[in-house]
Design an enzyme around this catalytic site. Structure first.
Site, PDB file in Angstrom:
ATOM      1  N   ASN A 155       0.809  -1.227   0.000  1.00 30.83           N
ATOM      2  CA  ASN A 155       0.000   0.000   0.000  1.00 30.83           C
ATOM      3  C   ASN A 155       0.835   1.267   0.000  1.00 30.83           C
ATOM      4  O   ASN A 155       0.318   2.362   0.217  1.00 30.83           O
ATOM      5  CB  ASN A 155      -0.954   0.002   1.208  1.00 30.83           C
ATOM      6  CG  ASN A 155      -0.201  -0.015   2.540  1.00 30.83           C
ATOM      7  OD1 ASN A 155       1.019  -0.144   2.590  1.00 30.83           O
ATOM      8  ND2 ASN A 155      -0.944   0.089   3.627  1.00 30.83           N
ATOM      9  N   HIS A 266       3.288   6.716  11.262  1.00 29.47           N
ATOM     10  CA  HIS A 266       2.076   6.121  11.829  1.00 29.47           C
ATOM     11  C   HIS A 266       2.290   4.676  12.297  1.00 29.47           C
ATOM     12  O   HIS A 266       1.331   4.003  12.666  1.00 29.47           O
ATOM     13  CB  HIS A 266       0.873   6.230  10.878  1.00 29.47           C
ATOM     14  CG  HIS A 266       1.074   5.662   9.505  1.00 29.47           C
ATOM     15  ND1 HIS A 266       0.698   6.350   8.364  1.00 29.47           N
ATOM     16  CD2 HIS A 266       1.564   4.487   9.067  1.00 29.47           C
ATOM     17  CE1 HIS A 266       0.956   5.616   7.296  1.00 29.47           C
ATOM     18  NE2 HIS A 266       1.477   4.472   7.710  1.00 29.47           N
ATOM     19  N   SER A 300      -8.086   5.538  -0.062  1.00 31.00           N
ATOM     20  CA  SER A 300      -7.584   4.513  -0.970  1.00 31.00           C
ATOM     21  C   SER A 300      -7.244   5.143  -2.317  1.00 31.00           C
ATOM     22  O   SER A 300      -7.558   6.308  -2.579  1.00 31.00           O
ATOM     23  CB  SER A 300      -8.646   3.433  -1.166  1.00 31.00           C
ATOM     24  OG  SER A 300      -9.799   4.006  -1.760  1.00 31.00           O
ATOM     25  N   HIS A 322      -4.918   6.746  10.623  1.00 25.26           N
ATOM     26  CA  HIS A 322      -3.818   6.897   9.664  1.00 25.26           C
ATOM     27  C   HIS A 322      -4.263   6.663   8.232  1.00 25.26           C
ATOM     28  O   HIS A 322      -3.449   6.754   7.310  1.00 25.26           O
ATOM     29  CB  HIS A 322      -2.673   5.965  10.021  1.00 25.26           C
ATOM     30  CG  HIS A 322      -2.826   4.544   9.551  1.00 25.26           C
ATOM     31  ND1 HIS A 322      -3.944   3.773   9.798  1.00 25.26           N
ATOM     32  CD2 HIS A 322      -1.982   3.732   8.848  1.00 25.26           C
ATOM     33  CE1 HIS A 322      -3.796   2.574   9.276  1.00 25.26           C
ATOM     34  NE2 HIS A 322      -2.609   2.516   8.690  1.00 25.26           N
TER      35      HIS A 322
END
Length: 393
Positions: A155, A266, A300, A322
């Site tokens: 990600n 994070h 996203s 986050h």
């Protein structure tokens, strides 16, 4: 929105900003953490909370004189960075594809690394402390040097965005790469071995921990701080490279001064003061949000992202979400969606649209608007962004 206290019979209460019912595994994970004797006050769950390893992703855990390596996680210092640049959408016309191509040329993605480290990477002050790190990573100095300024996969991403005032932002998500992973694995293994001897009743092996005053605690804390600094500098190197690409395309190569710069972790742990006591706060998928702290909360691929400023809510240990948080695993996403779905959900964004990033399809994540609505008492929104370019590994 205010938090809710979960109905759990645990020594420390669990407060949740996620206004949805947790699954059985998530409840068990929350109970395990809240039952640890060194947890301070309570456990705080953010709106994007979901399953993790040992502790829930999207949690802030304050502890007295103890730290849990697996709660910090293996991507030590993973986080976000962003620059607001003095450009508008007009500057981007017809240039998105070549800018994406040039960013991919200067920032290695996935498992790739730089062929040679540049001057900025070599000049990082942290290399002076490399020889003091865990012996299990001593052979990795050359690799760590070449990976400084690389994105990784999963990600992690680099994006060009526009805000609601038509301003241009450069934003990215990355961490401490292979060196951070290996440091974490070394210390997690040590903690688990110690736990077999000292904490036989531990509810989950991934909650094995180090106690302040021991050599193991000191060694982990030293390596943790080093990896967090590496991750932050890694983002800085990538930002500088991407900014130069944008300057080449948008200002004829003339250097520009960012209007705002943000760089925040994070996945990390720090010593902080809360409720009048010095404690260790582990933010596993959470951003520090003290009063005035700038943070970044991405949606996203294909959804909005947010630049925020913290409100210093003490009950959250001055923390916030986050990101959107996954609602489908990577395997589930690949089974449920097709490349055609990915193309449809990323319309208007210059990005990869193939099976290699299908697990990152927007529908695999929770709606970011809902996440933001659930934390209005934690942060205020400074800027709302939408992607126009997205680079993934």
């Amino acid at each position: 929105m205010p938090y809710q206290q979960l109905s759990l019979q645990t020594p420390a209460p669990v407060y949740s900003w996620a206004h949805h019912e947790l699954g059985a595994q998530e409840v068990r994970m929350a109970k395990n953490v809240a039952s640890l004797p060194f947890v301070f006050k309570h456990v705080a769950l953010m709106p994007d909370v979901h399953l993790g390893k040992g502790a829930l992703v999207g949690s802030a855990i304050a502890t007295r004189d103890a730290v849990i390596p697996a709660a910090v996680g293996v991507d030590i210092g993973c986080g976000m960075a962003a620059l607001k640049l003095p450009f508008t959408s007009e500057h981007l016309d017809g240039k998105l594809k070549p800018m994406r191509r040039d960013i991919e040329a200067v920032v290695p993605v996935g498992f790739n690394e730089n062929a040679d480290a540049d001057k900025q990477a070599r000049n990082w002050q942290g290399w002076r402390g490399f020889k003091d790190l865990h012996r299990g990573v001593q052979r990795l100095e050359a690799k760590a040097l070449k990976q400084l300024g690389s994105l990784g996969g999963g990600n992690h991403f680099i994006e060009l965005c526009l805000d609601t005032d038509d301003g241009v932002w450069l934003m990215l998500h990355s961490g401490s790469r292979h060196i951070g992973n290996r440091l974490a694995q070394c210390h997690i293994a040590t903690a688990k071995e110690l736990a077999k001897l000292a904490v036989p009743g531990l509810p989950d092996p991934d909650l094995a921990h180090f106690v302040r005053g021991t050599p193991e605690f000191a060694a982990y804390w030293r390596d943790l701080q080093w990896a967090q600094d590496y991750a932050r500098y890694n983002r800085r190197v990538m930002l500088d490279r991407c900014r130069r690409v944008m300057e080449l395309h948008l200002s004829g190569g003339k250097p520009v001064t960012p209007l705002l710069a943000v760089n925040c972790h994070h996945n990390y742990a720090e010593q902080e003061i809360h409720f009048g006591e010095e404690v260790i706060v582990t933010r596993k998928g959470a951003v520090r949000a003290r009063t005035g702290d700038y943070g970044i909360i991405p949606g996203s691929m294909g959804a909005q992202s947010f630049i925020v400023k913290g409100k210093g809510n003490p009950t959250s240990f001055c923390s916030c979400a986050h990101g959107a948080g996954r609602q489908l695993s990577r395997t589930q996403a690949k089974k449920r969606f097709s490349v055609d779905d990915l193309v449809q959900q990323t319309q208007g964004i210059e990005c990869r649209k193939d099976g290699g990033v299908l697990d990152e399809i927007p529908s695999a994540y929770k709606p970011i608007d809902k996440v933001m609505h659930q934390q209005t008492d934690l942060v205020e929104i400074v800027a709302t962004l939408r992607q126009v370019v997205c680079v993934k590994g």
